[in-house]
Every structure is written in C-alpha cells, then in structure tokens.
Design a protein around this motif. Structure first.
Motif, PDB file in Angstrom:
ATOM      1  N   SER A 287       0.852  -1.171   0.012  1.00 57.80           N
ATOM      2  CA  SER A 287      -0.078  -0.059   0.147  1.00 57.80           C
ATOM      3  C   SER A 287       0.717   1.122  -0.116  1.00 57.80           C
ATOM      4  CB  SER A 287      -0.731  -0.109   1.270  1.00 57.80           C
ATOM      5  OG  SER A 287      -1.816  -1.258   1.062  1.00 57.80           O
TER       6      SER A 287
ATOM      7  N   GLN B  16      -6.038   6.894  -5.027  1.00 55.79           N
ATOM      8  CA  GLN B  16      -7.451   7.516  -4.524  1.00 55.79           C
ATOM      9  C   GLN B  16      -7.424   8.943  -3.436  1.00 55.79           C
ATOM     10  OE1 GLN B  16      -9.861   4.355  -2.817  1.00 55.79           O
ATOM     11  NE2 GLN B  16     -10.183   5.822  -0.812  1.00 55.79           N
TER      12      GLN B  16
ATOM     13  N   ASP C 182      -8.148  10.592  -0.327  1.00 57.39           N
ATOM     14  CA  ASP C 182      -8.333  10.268   0.912  1.00 57.39           C
ATOM     15  C   ASP C 182      -8.956  11.300   1.868  1.00 57.39           C
ATOM     16  OD1 ASP C 182      -8.067   7.658   0.551  1.00 57.39           O
ATOM     17  OD2 ASP C 182      -6.046   7.692   1.354  1.00 57.39           O
TER      18      ASP C 182
ATOM     19  N   TYR D  34     -13.944  -3.725 -12.009  1.00 57.25           N
ATOM     20  CA  TYR D  34     -14.073  -3.197 -10.770  1.00 57.25           C
ATOM     21  C   TYR D  34     -14.459  -1.756 -10.574  1.00 57.25           C
ATOM     22  CZ  TYR D  34     -13.080  -7.739  -8.495  1.00 57.25           C
ATOM     23  OH  TYR D  34     -13.130  -9.106  -7.962  1.00 57.25           O
TER      24      TYR D  34
ATOM     25  N   LYS E 249     -15.100   1.970  -7.867  1.00 56.92           N
ATOM     26  CA  LYS E 249     -15.145   2.139  -6.525  1.00 56.92           C
ATOM     27  C   LYS E 249     -15.572   3.948  -6.616  1.00 56.92           C
ATOM     28  CE  LYS E 249     -11.336   2.785  -4.256  1.00 56.92           C
ATOM     29  NZ  LYS E 249     -10.015   2.408  -3.397  1.00 56.92           N
TER      30      LYS E 249
ATOM     31  N   GLY F  38     -14.019   6.105   2.380  1.00 61.78           N
ATOM     32  CA  GLY F  38     -14.408   4.545   2.923  1.00 61.78           C
ATOM     33  C   GLY F  38     -15.056   3.891   1.871  1.00 61.78           C
TER      34      GLY F  38
ATOM     35  N   LYS G 276     -15.440   1.050  -1.129  1.00 62.37           N
ATOM     36  CA  LYS G 276     -14.816  -0.237  -1.424  1.00 62.37           C
ATOM     37  C   LYS G 276     -15.127  -0.378  -3.021  1.00 62.37           C
ATOM     38  CE  LYS G 276     -14.497  -2.124   3.057  1.00 62.37           C
ATOM     39  NZ  LYS G 276     -14.802  -3.025   4.059  1.00 62.37           N
ATOM     40  N   TYR G 277     -14.320  -1.382  -3.552  1.00 63.64           N
ATOM     41  CA  TYR G 277     -14.500  -1.692  -4.727  1.00 63.64           C
ATOM     42  C   TYR G 277     -15.426  -2.655  -5.035  1.00 63.64           C
ATOM     43  CZ  TYR G 277     -10.659   0.690  -7.303  1.00 63.64           C
ATOM     44  OH  TYR G 277      -9.769   1.547  -7.948  1.00 63.64           O
ATOM     45  N   LYS G 278     -16.290  -2.472  -5.958  1.00 68.01           N
ATOM     46  CA  LYS G 278     -17.488  -3.356  -6.145  1.00 68.01           C
ATOM     47  C   LYS G 278     -17.159  -4.091  -7.689  1.00 68.01           C
ATOM     48  CE  LYS G 278     -20.961  -1.049  -3.101  1.00 68.01           C
ATOM     49  NZ  LYS G 278     -22.239  -0.726  -3.216  1.00 68.01           N
TER      50      LYS G 278
END
Length: 356
Positions: A174, A204, A206, A297, A299, A304, A306-308
């Motif tokens: 990460s 991303q 944050d 995927y 997101k 907060g 998340k990938y779907k």
C-alpha cells in the motif's frame, strides 16, 4: 511495520507556474501620496528546477496628471530578493488616450509586469519598487512580495517497508502520499536494478491532502532497492517526488508461477448514466493472455468506499478486452486478472473517471 519514506527528489516537469493571486500590502512608500495601488502578484513560487516567470498587476493613479498639473506618467520597476541585488521587472504599460477638450482626465490606468525567479533564489519577502516618472520627477512606491517554496509533495509511505516476499504468495503493498493542493496524483513502484515496475495509476483521494493506492507483489519480484515515483499536478504544473524502499527475496526462493499483467483505459470524463468502455489488454509473461476472463471493478470517490465487482469480460486471442459500463458518480476503475495454480493474479493501474 510502516516506516516513513525518505523523500529523495522533487523536480518540476511542467512549464506553467502556480498562480497564487495574493494581494500585496504596501511597505514604506518613499513619497507622500502613493502613485501605485491595487498591486497583486502571481506565480511567486521558487521552481524546483530552472527559472520561472512571476507576474504583477497594478493601478497607476492619474496617468495623465490632473487638471491643475497635467503630465503623462511612465512606469518602471525592480525587485530585490532578500540578501541579493535588485533585478529588473519587465513592465507592460501604455498611457490612456487623452480625452476630448473639456472632458475629465482619467483617474487610473492598469499595468502589469513580469520578473524571473530561479531555483536557487531565497524564499521570503522580496521588495518590489515601482517607479513613476512625471515631468522629470520620479517617485518610488515599494511593496512586499512573498515568495514561497514549491513543496507540493510533503511525504509518502510504503507499507510494508521493507517488503518481505513470500514463496507461493502475493504480498499486498500500500502507498500513502501527502500532497498539498493537487488536482491529481499518480504513482509507480520501480525497481532500481531491473526494468520491473508496478503502475498504481491515479491514487485515491482520502481527504486532507492524502492520497492512496495499492498493488500486489509476486514472489518473483526483483529484490533490492526500489523507488516510489509520485507525480502530482497542481495549477497546471507537474511535479515529481521520488522515495526509496526495499524488497527482500522470499525465504526458500520463488515458485514457478508465471507473472500476469493488465493495462486499462477509460475516458477521463463521461456523462452521468451514458455508456462508455473500459478496455485494455492482459498478458501472461510477455505474451497476450488469450481468452482470459478478467474482473472489472468500480469504486466511488467517497471516503471509505470499496471496490465492487461490476462484471466479467473475456479477453480476445490477442489479450484485448472491452466492457461497456455506466457511471453516475466520480470514481475509480480497475481490472483484476484472477490467478491460477500456474499464473499469479494481477491488478491493473487505477483509472479515475470524472462524471460531468
């Protein structure tokens, strides 16, 4: 364990300058009644390489004089960095056209100027002296211009550091980066000793100036010294930060699995609810991964999120894939190549798509 990366380099790669647009406050004017007002400055940032041009704008009082004391004024200027000699300011100013007889004289006229800031110049308050000449007499109008350092990329972490590879497994890596006032941030993890790299794509958001991304290192990843290369865009300027971390070889050596890789493309902006394509190519080793089914995927760009899994798509005989999708909110796309007993899984770079 997470360790703070040592930020090694920060180099500017774009020609445009950061516009600060800050108003300036008058310093000690040397004559009664200032002839200059409304001074603003932009681009007053120390470049990380080469030179850059900063700009000023101003208003000149009574450019053609007054009814009782007519006379066309001219403007020149110089600016002095702390501890250095004065340097010229290139002024762009033209007096207004004289009015018809009996009409009032103009009370102000705008002008502008530019000056050079170099990578070795000091930060702090620079003294701007705008000189106004009228009928052989000259007045000085001094202002303080704040010049700041260009420290867009202020910190980065790689977790874990060092990255300890594990035989037969993939290690999640990460990245977190702190960037001030950026419009976009992307990153790559690059081996110092080989041509191997992992592209994280758009990081991303944050919040509070932090950006993040992730990938997976296979057990045959090149051990040794690696770099985190971060590219940030701000105000039309592109900057690059480079940090170091270490990768350790797995105990007992690597497995015999073949490495996979996936690329991804998508439009930068789309219309809400309108179909567009997410496409790319998958590889097994250096060759196309024929007929491989990949996972797509998405997101949302919310804290907060998340990938779907959006769906599956099968690669062609040349490894290419494309899937028609729709999007209602800003967010990120990526594809995954599922692993097998003989092939590692792989993640593509992250691609940000803006909804208009």
């Amino acid at each position: 364990m997470m360790r703070r990366l040592r930020l090694l380099v920060a180099t500017a790669t774009g020609a445009a300058v950061l516009l600060t647009g800050a108003s300036l406050s008058a310093a000690s004017a040397t004559t009664a009644g200032n002839d200059i007002s409304g001074v603003t400055a932009s681009g007053t940032v120390i470049p990380t390489s080469g030179d850059t041009q900063a700009s000023i704008a101003f208003q000149l009082r009574d450019p053609l004089g007054t009814q009782s004391a007519p006379g066309t004024a001219s403007v020149s200027a110089e600016i002095t960095p702390p501890g250095k000699s004065a340097r010229a300011v290139s002024i762009s100013y033209s007096p207004p056209t004289a009015p018809s007889e009996g009409q009032p004289l103009p009370t102000s006229q705008s002008g502008s100027g530019t000056f050079t800031i170099g990578k070795d110049d000091p930060t702090g308050d620079w003294t701007l002296n705008l000189k106004v000449s009228r009928g052989g007499a000259e007045s000085s109008n001094t202002f303080s211009v704040t010049v700041s350092g260009d420290s867009t990329i202020t910190g980065a972490t790689v977790d874990p550091n060092p990255v300890n590879l594990q035989k037969g497994k993939e290690v999640k890596v990460s990245v977190s980066v702190s960037v001030k006032d950026a419009t976009s941030v992307s990153a790559q993890l690059v081996s110092d000793d080989t041509n191997e790299y992992y592209d994280l794509g758009s990081l991303q958001v944050d919040g509070n100036g932090y950006y993040s991304g992730e990938t997976f290192f296979s057990d045959d990843t090149a051990p040794g010294d690696w770099k985190l290369e971060v590219t940030a865009s701000r105000g039309g300027r592109s900057l690059k930060g480079v940090g170091s971390f270490t990768v350790n070889a797995p105990s007992g050596g690597s497995s015999k699995k073949t490495k996979a890789r996936a690329t991804i493309t998508a439009p930068a902006k789309v219309t809400a609810g309108k179909a567009f394509k997410v496409s790319g190519k998958v590889y097994r080793g250096s060759k196309a991964y024929k007929g491989k089914v990949v996972e797509v995927y998405f997101k949302k760009k919310t804290k907060g999120a998340k990938y779907k899994l959006i769906g599956l798509v099968k690669a062609t005989s040349t490894g290419k894939f494309a899937k028609s999708v729709k999007q209602k909110a800003d967010g990120y796309w990526r594809v995954k190549v599922p692993g097998t007993s003989k092939t590692y899984s792989a993640l593509s770079a992250q691609k940000f798509v803006d909804v208009k």
